[in-house]
Design a protein around this motif. Structure first.
Motif, PDB file in Angstrom:
ATOM      1  N   VAL A  49      -6.755 -10.200  -6.595  1.00  0.00           N
ATOM      2  CA  VAL A  49      -5.720  -9.519  -5.857  1.00  0.00           C
ATOM      3  C   VAL A  49      -4.355 -10.460  -6.010  1.00  0.00           C
ATOM      4  O   VAL A  49      -3.300  -9.437  -6.088  1.00  0.00           O
ATOM      5  CB  VAL A  49      -6.098  -9.370  -4.359  1.00  0.00           C
ATOM      6  CG1 VAL A  49      -4.945  -9.105  -3.371  1.00  0.00           C
ATOM      7  CG2 VAL A  49      -7.347  -8.442  -4.095  1.00  0.00           C
ATOM      8  N   GLY A  53      -1.235  -8.405  -7.387  1.00  0.00           N
ATOM      9  CA  GLY A  53      -0.057  -8.581  -6.444  1.00  0.00           C
ATOM     10  C   GLY A  53       1.291  -8.975  -7.405  1.00  0.00           C
ATOM     11  O   GLY A  53       2.381  -8.591  -7.172  1.00  0.00           O
ATOM     12  N   ASP A  66       4.379 -10.492   0.320  1.00  0.00           N
ATOM     13  CA  ASP A  66       3.338  -9.643   0.520  1.00  0.00           C
ATOM     14  C   ASP A  66       2.207  -9.860  -0.710  1.00  0.00           C
ATOM     15  O   ASP A  66       0.957  -9.965  -0.130  1.00  0.00           O
ATOM     16  CB  ASP A  66       3.822  -8.136   0.243  1.00  0.00           C
ATOM     17  CG  ASP A  66       5.179  -7.855   0.971  1.00  0.00           C
ATOM     18  OD1 ASP A  66       5.041  -8.289   2.330  1.00  0.00           O
ATOM     19  OD2 ASP A  66       6.020  -7.311   0.573  1.00  0.00           O
ATOM     20  N   LEU A  70      -1.476 -10.673   0.717  1.00  0.00           N
ATOM     21  CA  LEU A  70      -2.507  -9.952   0.327  1.00  0.00           C
ATOM     22  C   LEU A  70      -3.721 -10.732  -0.294  1.00  0.00           C
ATOM     23  O   LEU A  70      -4.896 -10.567   0.063  1.00  0.00           O
ATOM     24  CB  LEU A  70      -2.097  -8.991  -0.592  1.00  0.00           C
ATOM     25  CG  LEU A  70      -1.745  -7.558  -0.185  1.00  0.00           C
ATOM     26  CD1 LEU A  70      -0.993  -6.704  -1.386  1.00  0.00           C
ATOM     27  CD2 LEU A  70      -2.589  -6.777   0.499  1.00  0.00           C
ATOM     28  N   SER A  74      -7.429 -11.449   1.260  1.00  0.00           N
ATOM     29  CA  SER A  74      -8.583 -10.966   0.508  1.00  0.00           C
ATOM     30  C   SER A  74      -9.665 -12.053   0.567  1.00  0.00           C
ATOM     31  O   SER A  74     -10.888 -11.814   0.386  1.00  0.00           O
ATOM     32  CB  SER A  74      -8.159 -10.508  -0.834  1.00  0.00           C
ATOM     33  OG  SER A  74      -7.300  -9.562  -0.897  1.00  0.00           O
ATOM     34  N   VAL A  82     -12.609  -5.629   0.364  1.00  0.00           N
ATOM     35  CA  VAL A  82     -11.387  -5.827  -0.037  1.00  0.00           C
ATOM     36  C   VAL A  82     -10.889  -4.275  -0.561  1.00  0.00           C
ATOM     37  O   VAL A  82      -9.689  -4.046  -0.563  1.00  0.00           O
ATOM     38  CB  VAL A  82     -11.168  -6.781  -1.137  1.00  0.00           C
ATOM     39  CG1 VAL A  82     -11.945  -6.336  -2.403  1.00  0.00           C
ATOM     40  CG2 VAL A  82      -9.717  -7.234  -1.480  1.00  0.00           C
ATOM     41  N   THR A  86      -7.332  -2.863   0.711  1.00  0.00           N
ATOM     42  CA  THR A  86      -6.009  -2.593  -0.166  1.00  0.00           C
ATOM     43  C   THR A  86      -5.914  -1.067   0.148  1.00  0.00           C
ATOM     44  O   THR A  86      -4.456  -0.850   0.301  1.00  0.00           O
ATOM     45  CB  THR A  86      -6.546  -2.788  -1.477  1.00  0.00           C
ATOM     46  OG1 THR A  86      -7.598  -2.305  -1.943  1.00  0.00           O
ATOM     47  CG2 THR A  86      -6.529  -4.438  -1.766  1.00  0.00           C
ATOM     48  N   THR A  89      -3.991  -0.708   3.574  1.00  0.00           N
ATOM     49  CA  THR A  89      -2.806  -1.148   3.193  1.00  0.00           C
ATOM     50  C   THR A  89      -1.884  -0.351   2.715  1.00  0.00           C
ATOM     51  O   THR A  89      -0.682  -0.160   3.118  1.00  0.00           O
ATOM     52  CB  THR A  89      -2.857  -2.548   2.512  1.00  0.00           C
ATOM     53  OG1 THR A  89      -3.539  -3.585   3.205  1.00  0.00           O
ATOM     54  CG2 THR A  89      -1.314  -3.133   2.150  1.00  0.00           C
ATOM     55  N   ALA A  90      -2.250   0.430   1.550  1.00  0.00           N
ATOM     56  CA  ALA A  90      -1.254   1.476   0.780  1.00  0.00           C
ATOM     57  C   ALA A  90      -1.192   2.486   1.733  1.00  0.00           C
ATOM     58  O   ALA A  90       0.049   2.993   1.592  1.00  0.00           O
ATOM     59  CB  ALA A  90      -2.136   1.782  -0.435  1.00  0.00           C
ATOM     60  N   VAL A 128       0.090  -4.803   5.604  1.00  0.00           N
ATOM     61  CA  VAL A 128      -0.989  -5.788   5.269  1.00  0.00           C
ATOM     62  C   VAL A 128      -1.685  -6.222   6.407  1.00  0.00           C
ATOM     63  O   VAL A 128      -2.940  -6.516   6.408  1.00  0.00           O
ATOM     64  CB  VAL A 128      -0.320  -6.870   4.171  1.00  0.00           C
ATOM     65  CG1 VAL A 128      -1.412  -8.001   4.047  1.00  0.00           C
ATOM     66  CG2 VAL A 128       0.296  -6.318   2.988  1.00  0.00           C
TER      67      VAL A 128
END
Length: 146
Positions: A49, A53, A66, A70, A74, A82, A86, A89-90, A128
């Motif tokens: 991640v 990222g 960020d 993340l 994770s 995870v 994610t 989060t998106a 997040v």
């Protein structure tokens, strides 16, 4: 999580100290609550991640704080949680971005001209943090998505 979200909204910055605290508390949790029982895959997931990222950061799609937050969160998620973390989060990040666009389109009613000035970033730390709370506090979210 609230501190990271507030800092990101107010300053568009997530302090390294908060990220280190999140990762450090994971270590404390492993030693104290889990009796030093942890899965090495947690580190692999967090490393992956972090790499993704930083790639997003290099492309200008995500802030450095960020990306680090993340990765630190994770650690707590591990595999396979995870994945929904994610994804959520998106989705939350997209909703926040859309909300900002709508707010600006409506003329940001009740705010000063300085506050209406376009900001080119989205406080993704809010997304997040929100996703982390959903996945960690309501694990049924993960089971529904999986």
């Amino acid at each position: 999580m609230a501190a990271a979200a507030v800092c990101d909204v107010l300053f568009r910055r997530i302090p390294n100290l908060l990220v280190v605290a999140v990762a450090g508390l994971y270590v404390v949790d492993v030693v104290v609550a889990r009796g030093a029982s942890w899965h090495p895959g947690d580190l692999v997931v967090a490393g992956g991640v972090l790499g993704l990222g930083f790639a997003a950061f290099a492309a200008g799609a995500l802030g450095g704080g960020d990306a680090k937050l993340l990765a630190a969160l994770s650690l707590w998620m591990g595999w396979p949680a995870v994945v929904p973390f994610t994804l959520i989060t998106a989705v939350l990040g997209g909703a926040i971005a859309l909300g900002i666009v709508v707010w600006r389109a409506l003329g940001a009613v009740g705010v000063t001209a300085a506050q209406r000035h376009p900001v080119t970033t989205v406080p993704y730390g809010v997304a997040v943090a929100g996703a982390a709370v959903l996945v960690l506090e309501w694990p049924d979210v993960v089971s529904v998505m999986g």
